[in-house]
Design an enzyme around this catalytic site. Structure first.
Site, mmCIF file in Angstrom:
data_model
loop_
_atom_site.group_PDB
_atom_site.id
_atom_site.type_symbol
_atom_site.label_atom_id
_atom_site.label_comp_id
_atom_site.label_asym_id
_atom_site.label_seq_id
_atom_site.Cartn_x
_atom_site.Cartn_y
_atom_site.Cartn_z
ATOM 1 N N GLU A 185 -24.528 31.132 -25.930
ATOM 2 C CA GLU A 185 -23.226 30.646 -26.366
ATOM 3 C C GLU A 185 -22.701 31.472 -27.528
ATOM 4 O OE1 GLU A 185 -22.972 26.157 -24.794
ATOM 5 O OE2 GLU A 185 -23.861 26.342 -26.777
ATOM 6 N N CYS A 200 -19.230 34.089 -33.998
ATOM 7 C CA CYS A 200 -20.658 33.827 -34.168
ATOM 8 C C CYS A 200 -21.367 34.290 -32.889
ATOM 9 C CB CYS A 200 -20.850 32.337 -34.417
ATOM 10 S SG CYS A 200 -22.554 31.877 -34.661
ATOM 11 N N CYS A 246 -35.069 31.209 -28.750
ATOM 12 C CA CYS A 246 -35.649 31.795 -29.970
ATOM 13 C C CYS A 246 -37.143 31.521 -29.955
ATOM 14 C CB CYS A 246 -35.004 31.176 -31.219
ATOM 15 S SG CYS A 246 -35.559 31.961 -32.760
ATOM 16 N N CYS A 298 -37.953 26.540 -35.817
ATOM 17 C CA CYS A 298 -37.509 25.766 -36.976
ATOM 18 C C CYS A 298 -37.226 24.331 -36.510
ATOM 19 C CB CYS A 298 -36.274 26.406 -37.596
ATOM 20 S SG CYS A 298 -36.553 28.131 -38.042
ATOM 21 N N CYS A 333 -33.516 22.986 -35.473
ATOM 22 C CA CYS A 333 -32.623 23.875 -34.726
ATOM 23 C C CYS A 333 -32.756 23.647 -33.223
ATOM 24 C CB CYS A 333 -32.967 25.322 -35.079
ATOM 25 S SG CYS A 333 -32.045 26.522 -34.084
ATOM 26 N N GLY A 359 -30.916 32.680 -31.445
ATOM 27 C CA GLY A 359 -31.904 33.738 -31.602
ATOM 28 C C GLY A 359 -32.093 34.230 -33.024
ATOM 29 N N GLU A 360 -33.214 34.934 -33.220
ATOM 30 C CA GLU A 360 -33.514 35.543 -34.519
ATOM 31 C C GLU A 360 -33.218 37.040 -34.390
ATOM 32 O OE1 GLU A 360 -34.273 35.018 -37.796
ATOM 33 O OE2 GLU A 360 -34.224 37.200 -37.738
ATOM 34 N N SER A 380 -27.883 37.045 -40.177
ATOM 35 C CA SER A 380 -28.611 35.913 -40.746
ATOM 36 C C SER A 380 -30.031 35.927 -40.206
ATOM 37 C CB SER A 380 -27.915 34.605 -40.346
ATOM 38 O OG SER A 380 -28.703 33.497 -40.737
ATOM 39 N N SER A 384 -31.894 32.269 -44.316
ATOM 40 C CA SER A 384 -32.006 30.827 -44.073
ATOM 41 C C SER A 384 -33.166 30.281 -44.893
ATOM 42 C CB SER A 384 -32.244 30.590 -42.583
ATOM 43 O OG SER A 384 -31.113 30.996 -41.858
ATOM 44 N N HIS A 422 -33.400 26.958 -46.854
ATOM 45 C CA HIS A 422 -33.552 25.536 -46.467
ATOM 46 C C HIS A 422 -34.555 24.717 -47.282
ATOM 47 C CE1 HIS A 422 -31.169 26.925 -43.185
ATOM 48 N NE2 HIS A 422 -32.156 27.458 -42.534
ATOM 49 N N ASN A 445 -26.428 19.462 -38.525
ATOM 50 C CA ASN A 445 -25.675 19.066 -37.334
ATOM 51 C C ASN A 445 -26.632 18.457 -36.326
ATOM 52 O OD1 ASN A 445 -23.005 20.010 -38.009
ATOM 53 N ND2 ASN A 445 -23.897 22.057 -37.937
ATOM 54 N N CYS A 465 -23.133 25.050 -36.123
ATOM 55 C CA CYS A 465 -24.427 25.700 -36.327
ATOM 56 C C CYS A 465 -25.536 24.829 -35.778
ATOM 57 C CB CYS A 465 -24.740 25.781 -37.818
ATOM 58 S SG CYS A 465 -23.872 26.991 -38.659
HETATM 59 N N1 SAH Z 1 -32.071 32.863 -36.476
HETATM 60 C C1 SAH Z 1 -31.182 33.123 -37.524
HETATM 61 C C2 SAH Z 1 -29.732 33.009 -37.138
HETATM 62 C C3 SAH Z 1 -29.334 31.878 -36.236
HETATM 63 S S1 SAH Z 1 -29.318 30.268 -36.893
HETATM 64 C C4 SAH Z 1 -31.496 32.234 -38.709
HETATM 65 O O1 SAH Z 1 -32.299 31.319 -38.573
HETATM 66 O O2 SAH Z 1 -30.968 32.512 -39.781
HETATM 67 C C5 SAH Z 1 -27.850 30.279 -37.933
HETATM 68 C C6 SAH Z 1 -27.897 29.270 -39.083
HETATM 69 O O3 SAH Z 1 -27.746 27.917 -38.590
HETATM 70 C C7 SAH Z 1 -29.208 29.300 -39.826
HETATM 71 O O4 SAH Z 1 -29.011 29.237 -41.212
HETATM 72 C C8 SAH Z 1 -29.876 28.059 -39.330
HETATM 73 O O5 SAH Z 1 -30.869 27.653 -40.194
HETATM 74 C C9 SAH Z 1 -28.714 27.094 -39.202
HETATM 75 N N2 SAH Z 1 -29.002 25.927 -38.364
HETATM 76 C C10 SAH Z 1 -29.808 25.873 -37.286
HETATM 77 N N3 SAH Z 1 -29.812 24.623 -36.772
HETATM 78 C C11 SAH Z 1 -28.982 23.875 -37.537
HETATM 79 C C12 SAH Z 1 -28.557 22.508 -37.484
HETATM 80 N N4 SAH Z 1 -28.987 21.664 -36.533
HETATM 81 N N5 SAH Z 1 -27.686 22.084 -38.417
HETATM 82 C C13 SAH Z 1 -27.236 22.928 -39.371
HETATM 83 N N6 SAH Z 1 -27.604 24.224 -39.469
HETATM 84 C C14 SAH Z 1 -28.475 24.696 -38.555
HETATM 85 FE FE1 SF4 Z 2 -34.584 30.604 -34.379
HETATM 86 FE FE2 SF4 Z 2 -32.799 30.646 -36.423
HETATM 87 FE FE3 SF4 Z 2 -33.090 28.456 -34.876
HETATM 88 FE FE4 SF4 Z 2 -35.039 29.142 -36.582
HETATM 89 S S1 SF4 Z 2 -32.923 28.502 -37.125
HETATM 90 S S2 SF4 Z 2 -35.333 28.465 -34.442
HETATM 91 S S3 SF4 Z 2 -34.960 31.350 -36.452
HETATM 92 S S4 SF4 Z 2 -32.357 30.432 -34.221
#
Ligand code: SAH
Ligand code: SF4
Length: 385
Positions: free
Chosen positions: A106, A119, A126, A130, A133, A180-181, A212, A234, A236, A313, A356
């Site tokens: 997406e 975005c 991925c 995390c 996510c 993805g990362e 990111s 990221s 957190h 989210n 996100c």
């Molecule tokens: N993999 C990379 C980039 C994709 S995630 C990373 O982890 O940085 C993009 C951003 O969205 C990251 O900061 C991630 O931590 C955040 N994110 C992921 N799931 C989320 C959620 N459910 N609510 C809010 N932010 C979230």
């Molecule tokens: Fe992968 Fe980024 Fe989601 Fe972590 S937050 S699972 S690194 S996409």
């Protein structure tokens, strides 16, 4: 009598043609040199694809007939396909992008004032996990190719019919924050980002392209040597104990190592005034207390950064909750009082699940993780329901 073709290995599939969509300028120049052609052909083809939005080699009129015929045999220009498109009432647009091998990723375009941020996804799923996510919960299928990554930007512009249309830029900023990362798909992401910055392609400024990462330290160090894009991390959590739980890659590359690597990235930039964006997803009762904010203040003292708070989210497979507006404000205030520049990411595209962490696509999971989560989730529904 045996003919020469009988002695050749039996070819079941035609040879794959090179997809010119994903070649950076340097790679395109090499491609033409290898073909026995002049380097400047690369400039012409880059402009056709990324300025004019042309994918049919037959239409690249300044290449000459012979070269076009030669190219048609060995190359193609193939963006991924749009499988779906949804428009939110706030102007956000989300696309499902079909990629080779059956996966779906997406991509989201978020307009805000005179900016529009795309975005972009870097992988189908991925491999990291995390806890907050939804992409991570789906497991991992494969890396996207460079063509599939830059192809997302190409498709977004095409979808507004804005190649050389005089409509102005429909995409002013790109963030590698989709599925993805990105740093686990290093070469392809770097080639795609090169095209984002390249004047013969999209010509975005390095400040307007942001990568990111969850903290793949060796890859940040590698990136520092070759790229000038903006860096977002990221984080957190303000300590390793909590971050180990939320962002498992922290067990391999703990916070001190990560911040050191980010410092080195910034030190390698020609412009010394740039800062890292620290992303902090706020999850109710987990990492959103004032004590966490105070610990974060201490942790980031003297670290050149701005902080972006992202209220969690929700998505179906998660028990985490978004903090109240008051809790977000209290956290924000502690950081602001300590002198940090802090933004709170507003939730956009709520009605189309475009925020996100809500990007899911379709992942043919190769890790078995998605099945485990489904089973755990079902068990929970049974025990609590
Ligand atoms: N993999 C990379 C980039 C994709 S995630 C990373 O982890 O940085 C993009 C951003 O969205 C990251 O900061 C991630 O931590 C955040 N994110 C992921 N799931 C989320 C959620 N459910 N609510 C809010 N932010 C979230
Ligand atoms: Fe992968 Fe980024 Fe989601 Fe972590 S937050 S699972 S690194 S996409």
């Amino acid at each position: 009598m045996t003919s020469i073709s009988d002695t050749l290995p039996h070819r079941t599939q035609p040879l794959a043609r090179v997809n010119l969509m994903g070649l950076s300028r340097a790679q395109m120049e090499q491609f033409f040199l290898d073909l026995g052609e002049k380097k400047f052909r690369a400039q012409q083809v880059l402009k056709w694809i990324h300025h004019a939005g042309v994918t049919r080699i037959e239409e690249m009129s300044n290449l000459g007939k012979l070269l076009r015929e030669k190219l048609l045999e060995v190359a193609e220009v193939r963006p991924p396909e749009i499988a779906s498109q949804q428009d939110s009432s706030d102007g956000t647009r989300k696309w499902g992008i079909r990629v080779d091998g059956g996966g779906l990723v997406e991509m989201v375009l978020i307009p805000a004032g005179n900016r529009a941020t795309l975005c972009v996804s870097s992988q189908v799923g991925c491999s990291l996990d995390c806890t907050f996510c939804s992409t991570g919960k789906q497991g991992f299928q494969r890396d996207l190719s460079a063509a599939e990554i830059i192809g997302q930007l190409w498709l977004a512009i095409k979808s507004y019919d804005a190649f050389q249309s005089g409509k102005g830029r429909v995409v002013t900023n790109v963030v590698m924050m989709g599925m993805g990362e990105p740093l686990l798909n290093f070469e392809n992401v770097v080639a795609a980002m090169d095209l984002m910055l390249e004047d013969l392609a999209y010509g975005l400024s390095k400040r307007r392209v942001t990568l990111s990462t969850s903290g793949v330290v060796p890859a940040i160090d590698r990136l520092a040597k070759i790229s000038e894009v903006s860096l977002a991390v990221s984080l957190h959590a303000p300590n390793d104990e909590l971050r180990n739980q939320l962002v498992p890659i922290n067990r391999k590359y703990p916070i001190a190592m990560l911040l050191e690597s980010c410092r080195n990235y910034m030190a390698a930039q020609s412009d010394k005034n740039r800062v890292v964006t620290v992303e902090y997803t706020l999850i109710a009762g987990i990492n959103d207390q004032c004590d966490h904010a105070r610990e974060l203040v201490d942790l980031l003292r003297d670290f050149p950064c701005k902080i972006n708070l992202i209220p969690f989210n929700p998505f179906p497979q998660s028990n985490y909750r978004r903090p109240s507006g008051n809790a977000v404000s209290r956290f924000w205030q502690v950081l602001v009082d300590a002198g940090y520049i802090v933004t709170v990411r507003s939730t956009r595209g709520d009605d189309i699940d475009a925020a996100c962490g809500q990007l899911v696509g379709q992942v043919v999971d190769r890790t078995g993780r998605s099945g485990r989560y489904r089973a755990a989730n079902d068990a929970q529904i049974i025990t609590t329901g």
